[in-house]
Design a protein around this motif. Structure first.
Motif, PDB file in Angstrom:
ATOM      1  N   MET A 187      -6.562  -0.332  -0.266  1.00 61.47           N
ATOM      2  CA  MET A 187      -7.218  -0.465  -1.606  1.00 61.47           C
ATOM      3  C   MET A 187      -5.911   0.828  -2.582  1.00 61.47           C
ATOM      4  O   MET A 187      -4.898   1.014  -2.173  1.00 61.47           O
ATOM      5  N   ILE A 188      -5.963   0.086  -3.905  1.00 55.51           N
ATOM      6  CA  ILE A 188      -5.127   0.555  -5.257  1.00 55.51           C
ATOM      7  C   ILE A 188      -4.827   2.084  -5.060  1.00 55.51           C
ATOM      8  O   ILE A 188      -3.636   2.412  -5.839  1.00 55.51           O
ATOM      9  N   ASN A 189      -5.660   2.742  -4.958  1.00 57.71           N
ATOM     10  CA  ASN A 189      -6.265   4.249  -5.254  1.00 57.71           C
ATOM     11  C   ASN A 189      -4.921   5.020  -4.245  1.00 57.71           C
ATOM     12  O   ASN A 189      -4.555   6.154  -4.611  1.00 57.71           O
ATOM     13  N   LYS A 190      -4.832   4.740  -3.307  1.00 54.37           N
ATOM     14  CA  LYS A 190      -3.848   5.063  -2.063  1.00 54.37           C
ATOM     15  C   LYS A 190      -2.557   4.823  -3.605  1.00 54.37           C
ATOM     16  O   LYS A 190      -1.770   5.846  -3.467  1.00 54.37           O
ATOM     17  N   GLY A 191      -2.504   4.113  -4.216  1.00 57.52           N
ATOM     18  CA  GLY A 191      -0.295   3.616  -4.542  1.00 57.52           C
ATOM     19  C   GLY A 191      -0.513   4.127  -5.466  1.00 57.52           C
ATOM     20  O   GLY A 191       0.644   5.180  -6.019  1.00 57.52           O
ATOM     21  N   PHE A 192      -1.347   4.607  -6.204  1.00 56.09           N
ATOM     22  CA  PHE A 192      -2.138   5.734  -7.749  1.00 56.09           C
ATOM     23  C   PHE A 192      -1.147   6.821  -7.348  1.00 56.09           C
ATOM     24  O   PHE A 192      -0.598   7.736  -7.860  1.00 56.09           O
ATOM     25  N   LYS A 193      -1.812   7.304  -6.327  1.00 57.21           N
ATOM     26  CA  LYS A 193      -1.942   8.818  -5.684  1.00 57.21           C
ATOM     27  C   LYS A 193      -0.493   9.336  -5.187  1.00 57.21           C
ATOM     28  O   LYS A 193       0.062   9.782  -5.446  1.00 57.21           O
ATOM     29  N   LYS A 194       0.056   7.814  -5.136  1.00 51.74           N
ATOM     30  CA  LYS A 194       1.568   8.445  -4.616  1.00 51.74           C
ATOM     31  C   LYS A 194       2.366   8.002  -6.030  1.00 51.74           C
ATOM     32  O   LYS A 194       3.774   8.677  -6.051  1.00 51.74           O
ATOM     33  N   ILE A 195       2.138   7.417  -7.032  1.00 44.27           N
ATOM     34  CA  ILE A 195       2.496   7.015  -8.230  1.00 44.27           C
ATOM     35  C   ILE A 195       2.536   8.815  -9.458  1.00 44.27           C
ATOM     36  O   ILE A 195       3.258   8.724  -9.536  1.00 44.27           O
TER      37      ILE A 195
END
Length: 263
Positions: free
Chosen positions: A217-225
């Motif tokens: 899920m994109i929440n992982k990416g959001f947390k990185k960015i």
């Protein structure tokens, strides 16, 4: 006889019907033409028959470049660069309203495309690309979101180019015969009103972060960015339970634009 080099991904297009079909896609007469990877010159010969204003050939292989130089020495409007296209500053020498044509080496075709997309000045001095890709790569360029082929190449290409035509090419059109099918794409530079990103490298970064975990899920990416990823989610109004392939190209542009403004 010149033998193709596997290390350079060389497959020479020999089918006359396909060569003619490629050139039926564009008006060559009195135009500035650039051919990437002319090889043994099968397409080059047909381009010259249509009397372009200028023809620039970019060929990495020394033997092939020398062979072309010998064969085409009588043509004053032909210039041959024995260069690696990925290191060559094409933007510096390109003339206005050029057409770029190429049967691209499959192992670097997407890198060549990205190089053409990342021209500093946009719109660029070329107004059409006619490029041959492995079908698998072309399918990624043509993909729609929510499909398995959709990914970084789809998103980055759509930021600045529009596919206006395409057709498939069977393996027996080449020597040696490759194990894969090919696709010719016609791409036109566009000013994308939804693409408000200042640096295309940021779109590359954002799409890489998401698609490196494409099944997550994109929440992982959001947390990185984003440091405050929940605020970013709220401003962008994007569901963090989605997967990267669920996001449209425009949503990727929005995320990148927000990243540029808030980092």
């Amino acid at each position: 006889m010149i033998r193709p080099k596997k290390s350079l991904g060389q497959n020479f297009l020999t089918d006359d019907n396909i060569l003619n079909k490629i050139l039926s896609l564009v008006e060559v007469k009195n135009r500035n033409i650039i051919e990437i990877g002319p090889g043994t010159g099968n397409l080059t010969k047909k381009i010259l028959e249509k009397r372009p204003k200028n023809l620039l050939l970019i060929e990495k292989d020394q033997l092939l470049a020398d062979n072309l130089q010998e064969k085409l020495s009588s043509f004053r409007n032909v210039k041959i660069f024995n260069e690696d296209i990925l290191k060559f500053n094409l933007e510096k020498i390109i003339e206005k309203n050029s057409i770029i044509i190429g049967n691209l080496p499959y192992n670097i075709s997407s890198q060549i495309l990205i190089k053409l997309i990342k021209f500093q000045k946009w719109p660029p001095k070329y107004n059409k690309l006619i490029l041959m890709f492995q079908k698998e790569v072309a399918d990624k360029i043509l993909a729609q979101h929510k499909t398995s082929d959709y990914g970084r190449l789809t998103i980055i290409t759509s930021s600045r180019l529009k596919v206006t035509n395409h057709f498939n090419v069977l393996p027996n059109s080449f020597y040696p015969v490759p194990k894969v099918k090919s696709t010719v794409l016609v791409l036109k530079p566009i000013i994308n009103k939804n693409f408000n990103v200042k640096k295309i490298e940021n779109l590359e970064l954002i799409s890489h972060i998401f698609f490196s975990q494409k099944r997550k899920m994109i929440n992982k990416g959001f947390k990185k960015i984003f440091k405050n990823y929940l605020e970013a989610q709220k401003k962008l109004n994007i569901n963090l339970n989605l997967r990267p392939s669920d996001l449209t190209q425009n949503e990727f542009f929005k995320i990148t634009h927000y990243f540029e403004k808030n980092s």
